[in-house]
Design a protein around this motif. Structure first.
Motif, mmCIF file in Angstrom:
data_model
loop_
_atom_site.group_PDB
_atom_site.id
_atom_site.type_symbol
_atom_site.label_atom_id
_atom_site.label_comp_id
_atom_site.label_asym_id
_atom_site.label_seq_id
_atom_site.Cartn_x
_atom_site.Cartn_y
_atom_site.Cartn_z
ATOM 1 N N ARG A 30 0.829 -1.320 0.080
ATOM 2 C CA ARG A 30 0.194 -0.001 -0.095
ATOM 3 C C ARG A 30 0.920 1.390 -0.209
ATOM 4 N NH1 ARG A 30 -2.566 -3.194 4.027
ATOM 5 N NH2 ARG A 30 -1.887 -1.755 5.740
ATOM 6 N N PRO A 31 0.217 2.379 -0.561
ATOM 7 C CA PRO A 31 1.167 3.560 -0.321
ATOM 8 C C PRO A 31 1.928 3.860 0.982
ATOM 9 C CG PRO A 31 -0.808 3.879 -1.884
ATOM 10 C CD PRO A 31 -0.929 2.565 -0.921
ATOM 11 N N THR A 40 5.333 7.602 -1.702
ATOM 12 C CA THR A 40 3.933 7.353 -1.402
ATOM 13 C C THR A 40 3.127 8.110 -2.593
ATOM 14 O OG1 THR A 40 4.261 7.371 1.040
ATOM 15 C CG2 THR A 40 1.984 7.706 0.270
ATOM 16 N N TYR A 43 3.237 5.974 -5.882
ATOM 17 C CA TYR A 43 2.694 4.473 -5.897
ATOM 18 C C TYR A 43 1.272 4.843 -5.657
ATOM 19 C CZ TYR A 43 1.907 -0.185 -4.687
ATOM 20 O OH TYR A 43 1.398 -1.533 -4.737
ATOM 21 N N ALA A 44 0.835 5.877 -4.873
ATOM 22 C CA ALA A 44 -0.738 6.063 -5.170
ATOM 23 C C ALA A 44 -1.152 6.570 -6.476
ATOM 24 C CB ALA A 44 -0.980 7.041 -4.042
#
Length: 392
Positions: A30-31, A40, A43-44
């Motif tokens: 997850r981010p 973060t 990746y999000a």
């Protein structure tokens, strides 16, 4: 640059080179697992483009990736962070040794996230314990202790291991700490509790299930409580002198833990009160001290990068073991005592008042028929307290 930052760059670079790697990473990475806000955001943004059906996300490994994948990621990520440039995204692609190793790099990122999460929640527990210690409360400590326990269980499931305590080996065992300062009110509560128990020893029966010698902050108070419990367990009389003699037997006068004047003062027969209330206050203070110590130990473990996540979680749960014990005993202390059961009367049996009068009459007859007992026998006939478990 740390190995963790290298791993974060490598996993993002792998997704730029082979967007299909998101299919292997998105179910568990997850981010918020990334340590740097810019990573973060990137990746999000990739996850958002994939969810929106970006054509590049379905590109098969080994086929050219359209430039739109980079430009669209840059545009989406720029809405989440500032200062991001296209050149940095290209540097991420060059930082990836092997795109097909993306899941391994992702596990490195997740491992770093587990260490950070444990450290953060341990710090929050420590701060809550310090605040409760100053305020004389325990609610925030109880809350953050439960949160840390739940976080460890969730992290274990996410990593694919079992959440069970493991005693750390010697290199990772917690080091002995200097005793922390204790407030005057805590020591006063402990002294008053011991005075109540010395004046009315029968109150020990209601406390020994949940009050332990280790709950006392002062070593001398611990020894007096042990002496009271031992005397009561053996059914011996309790007063200032008997408690003093028992502490001498245990060597606490010789080693300087206690002195005679202090024992006599604490066990003053004029002291009186409800021991349960002060016993609960002692357990409150014990819980706060235990939580602060456990939080420091967990924080030290979380800073050990050499520990694998499974080891970190197991060792952290082991460090929280004493805190779990105090939490359990505090629940016992807070339980309401059950109402006394009414005696059942069999059909045809005499009413309770008649049976009580008959028992008293038999007792008077027995006393009149019995010869005078010597002093030693009288002492032996004192009510037995052998059912009480000693807290020592």
């Amino acid at each position: 640059m740390t190995p963790l930052v290298h791993a974060e760059q490598a996993v993002l670079g792998a997704i730029f080179l082979e967007p299909c790697q998101l299919d292997r990473l998105s179910p568990w990475l997850r981010p918020e697992h990334f340590s740097r806000p810019v990573h973060t955001a990137i990746y999000a943004a990739m996850l958002q483009l994939k969810a929106d059906g970006h054509p590049a996300a379905a590109t098969t490994a080994g086929f050219p990736v359209p430039l739109a994948w980079v430009t669209d990621t840059l545009r989406e990520a720029s809405t989440r962070t500032r200062g991001l440039t296209a050149s940095y995204l290209h540097s991420l692609a060059s930082a990836c040794p092997r795109p097909d190793h993306a899941p391994v790099y992702g596990r490195m990122v997740l491992e770093g996230a587990i260490h950070r999460s444990v450290a953060q929640h341990a710090a929050r527990l420590h701060q809550a314990a310090l605040a409760d210690g100053r305020a004389g409360t325990v609610e925030e400590t109880l809350h953050h202790a439960q949160v840390l326990t739940d976080v460890l269980a969730d992290l274990a499931r996410g990593w694919g291991t079992e959440a069970h305590p493991m005693q750390p080996p010697a290199p990772y065992a917690p080091q002995a700490e200097r005793p922390q300062p204790v407030g005057e009110q805590v020591l006063a509560d402990e002294e008053f509790l011991l005075g109540c128990l010395a004046a009315r020893p029968e109150q020990l029966l209601g406390l020994v299930r949940w009050l332990r010698p280790g709950d006392f902050a002062d070593p001398g108070h611990q020894q007096i409580y042990r002496a009271l419990g031992a005397l009561h367990h053996r059914g011996e009389p309790i007063d200032q002198l008997t408690v003093l003699w028992e502490t001498q037997r245990r060597g606490t006068l010789a080693d300087g833990t206690l002195d005679a004047e202090r024992v006599m003062r604490i066990c003053d027969p004029l002291m009186g009160g409800a021991a349960e209330h002060f016993g609960e206050q002692v357990v409150h203070a014990s819980l706060v001290r235990t939580a602060a110590l456990a939080a420091r130990q967990v924080g030290v473990l979380a800073d050990r990068d050499a520990l694998a996540p499974g080891q970190l979680i197991g060792y952290a749960l082991h460090a929280l073991g004493p805190l779990d014990d105090v939490r359990h005993r505090l629940r016992l202390a807070r339980e309401a005592e059950p109402e006394p059961r009414r005696p059942t009367i069999r059909p045809g049996a005499p009413p309770p008042a008649a049976r009580i009068d008959a028992a008293r009459a038999r007792s008077r007859l027995a006393d009149a028929a019995a010869p005078a007992a010597p002093v030693a026998a009288s002492c032996a006939a004192l009510p037995s307290r052998h059912n009480l478990r000693s807290p020592s």
